[in-house]
Design an enzyme around this catalytic site. Structure first.
Site, PDB file in Angstrom:
ATOM      1  N   ASP A 237      20.032  -3.024   0.395  1.00 58.65           N
ATOM      2  CA  ASP A 237      18.632  -2.741   0.734  1.00 58.65           C
ATOM      3  C   ASP A 237      18.091  -3.836   1.661  1.00 58.65           C
ATOM      4  O   ASP A 237      17.330  -4.697   1.237  1.00 58.65           O
ATOM      5  CB  ASP A 237      17.836  -2.677  -0.589  1.00 58.65           C
ATOM      6  CG  ASP A 237      16.356  -2.392  -0.401  1.00 58.65           C
ATOM      7  OD1 ASP A 237      15.969  -1.860   0.646  1.00 58.65           O
ATOM      8  OD2 ASP A 237      15.581  -2.712  -1.331  1.00 58.65           O
TER       9      ASP A 237
ATOM     10  N   ASP B 206      14.616  -3.239  13.893  1.00 55.83           N
ATOM     11  CA  ASP B 206      14.741  -4.043  15.110  1.00 55.83           C
ATOM     12  C   ASP B 206      15.022  -3.065  16.252  1.00 55.83           C
ATOM     13  O   ASP B 206      14.945  -1.850  16.057  1.00 55.83           O
ATOM     14  CB  ASP B 206      15.897  -5.063  14.925  1.00 55.83           C
ATOM     15  CG  ASP B 206      15.684  -6.338  15.749  1.00 55.83           C
ATOM     16  OD1 ASP B 206      15.325  -6.210  16.942  1.00 55.83           O
ATOM     17  OD2 ASP B 206      15.884  -7.434  15.210  1.00 55.83           O
TER      18      ASP B 206
ATOM     19  N   THR C 242       6.369   1.554  -1.124  1.00 55.00           N
ATOM     20  CA  THR C 242       5.627   1.963  -2.325  1.00 55.00           C
ATOM     21  C   THR C 242       4.565   0.932  -2.718  1.00 55.00           C
ATOM     22  O   THR C 242       3.744   1.190  -3.593  1.00 55.00           O
ATOM     23  CB  THR C 242       6.594   2.183  -3.509  1.00 55.00           C
ATOM     24  OG1 THR C 242       7.555   1.122  -3.519  1.00 55.00           O
ATOM     25  CG2 THR C 242       7.326   3.495  -3.392  1.00 55.00           C
TER      26      THR C 242
HETATM   27  O1  C5P Z   1      10.698  -4.315  -9.699  1.00 53.83           O
HETATM   28  P1  C5P Z   1      10.386  -3.103  -8.918  1.00 53.83           P
HETATM   29  O2  C5P Z   1      10.643  -1.819  -9.641  1.00 53.83           O
HETATM   30  O3  C5P Z   1       9.016  -3.118  -8.271  1.00 53.83           O
HETATM   31  O4  C5P Z   1      11.487  -3.178  -7.763  1.00 53.83           O
HETATM   32  C1  C5P Z   1      11.584  -2.293  -6.755  1.00 53.83           C
HETATM   33  C2  C5P Z   1      12.762  -2.673  -5.903  1.00 53.83           C
HETATM   34  O5  C5P Z   1      12.872  -1.662  -4.930  1.00 53.83           O
HETATM   35  C3  C5P Z   1      12.591  -3.998  -5.161  1.00 53.83           C
HETATM   36  O6  C5P Z   1      13.874  -4.572  -4.983  1.00 53.83           O
HETATM   37  C4  C5P Z   1      12.038  -3.577  -3.824  1.00 53.83           C
HETATM   38  O7  C5P Z   1      12.410  -4.429  -2.766  1.00 53.83           O
HETATM   39  C5  C5P Z   1      12.669  -2.204  -3.634  1.00 53.83           C
HETATM   40  N1  C5P Z   1      11.939  -1.266  -2.797  1.00 53.83           N
HETATM   41  C6  C5P Z   1      10.620  -0.934  -2.978  1.00 53.83           C
HETATM   42  N2  C5P Z   1       9.989  -0.078  -2.119  1.00 53.83           N
HETATM   43  C7  C5P Z   1      10.637   0.475  -1.119  1.00 53.83           C
HETATM   44  C8  C5P Z   1      12.002   0.190  -0.950  1.00 53.83           C
HETATM   45  C9  C5P Z   1      12.630  -0.678  -1.826  1.00 53.83           C
HETATM   46  O8  C5P Z   1       9.996  -1.405  -3.932  1.00 53.83           O
HETATM   47  N3  C5P Z   1      10.020   1.329  -0.326  1.00 53.83           N
END
Ligand code: C5P
Length: 239
Positions: free
Chosen positions: A61, A66, A125
């Site tokens: 992820d 870029d 999100t």
């Molecule tokens: O702890 P939490 O459930 O908030 O973690 C969400 C994980 O998903 C984190 O690693 C974050 O970087 C990732 N993520 C996100 N939203 C996105 C894409 C990835 O929260 N749109």
């Protein structure tokens, strides 16, 4: 695909050895582990090699964003690491996504490698509709903008997108049921939202048609994360 193969566990730590302990601890229930910016910066390609050696899949992820040349060249390098899934920001544009997809497909064909799933990040999100409007100057609703960016990713030939559970239905209506939706921002009903703004529970996400969900703090902050995961699984299987 059984629900336990559609849960991605987020290894949000800067300690590679601890990340590997987590992989072992969750090994029975989790097949896909997410390596994000924090862990990749600390552990580099080695951490991916060590997770895949344990027979597990990696979602890298890095949210690449870029110019097309840079992202497509980076994606080739990522492909050679043998990851199951990699992502890029859809707001990098159609050319960036298309060129990246072509570069990955060509690398896989030439080097006889399995093709990673290519996923576009739509609207994070952690962003609310107010932030979209007032900070990013995007006048549409989140749903409309996510749908638009998903369509862009679809037209570029990506396999799916990352979006919140609240937008799954409109993405599937627009891009078809086979277009993957990966849902982070998952919270159990009693969890605080933290920095996430568009959260759903695991059950809500799968009911709405999520292909994969990303579990992070929702279970990691519980006193016994493995027990919390197993409760989530039991609840999902009873659905
Ligand atoms: O702890 P939490 O459930 O908030 O973690 C969400 C994980 O998903 C984190 O690693 C974050 O970087 C990732 N993520 C996100 N939203 C996105 C894409 C990835 O929260 N749109």
């Amino acid at each position: 695909m059984p629900v336990r193969e559609r849960i991605i566990l987020s290894l949000d730590t800067h300690e590679p050895e601890y990340a590997l302990q987590l992989v072992d601890r969750f090994s029975e229930d989790i097949q896909i582990f997410k390596v994000g910016l924090e862990l990749f910066t600390a552990g580099g390609p080695e951490i991916i090699r060590r997770i895949t050696e344990k027979g597990k899949k990696v979602f890298l992820d890095l949210k690449l964003h870029d110019i097309p040349n840079t992202v497509s060249r980076t994606a080739k390098v990522v492909t050679r690491l043998g990851v199951f899934m990699l992502n890029m920001h859809t707001s990098g544009g159609l050319d960036m996504m298309r060129q990246t997809r072509d570069a990955v497909v060509e690398t896989c064909l030439k080097e006889n490698l399995p093709r990673p799933k290519l996923i576009g990040v739509t609207v994070l999100t952690s962003l609310s509709s107010e932030a979209l409007k007032n900070e990013l100057c995007i006048p549409h609703s989140i749903r409309t903008h996510v749908k638009h960016l998903s369509r862009l990713a679809f037209n570029a030939g990506l396999d799916g997108v990352v979006a919140s559970g609240q937008e799954i239905e409109s993405i599937k209506n627009s891009c078809g049921k086979d277009f993957l939706v990966v849902v982070p921002g998952i919270r159990l009903s009693w969890n605080p939202p933290d920095d996430q703004k568009r959260t759903v529970t695991p059950r809500e996400a799968f009911r709405a048609g999520a292909d994969y969900i990303v579990l992070g703090r929702a279970i990691m902050r519980e006193e016994d994360p493995l027990k919390a995961l197993r409760l989530v699984l039991l609840d999902l299987m009873a659905t």
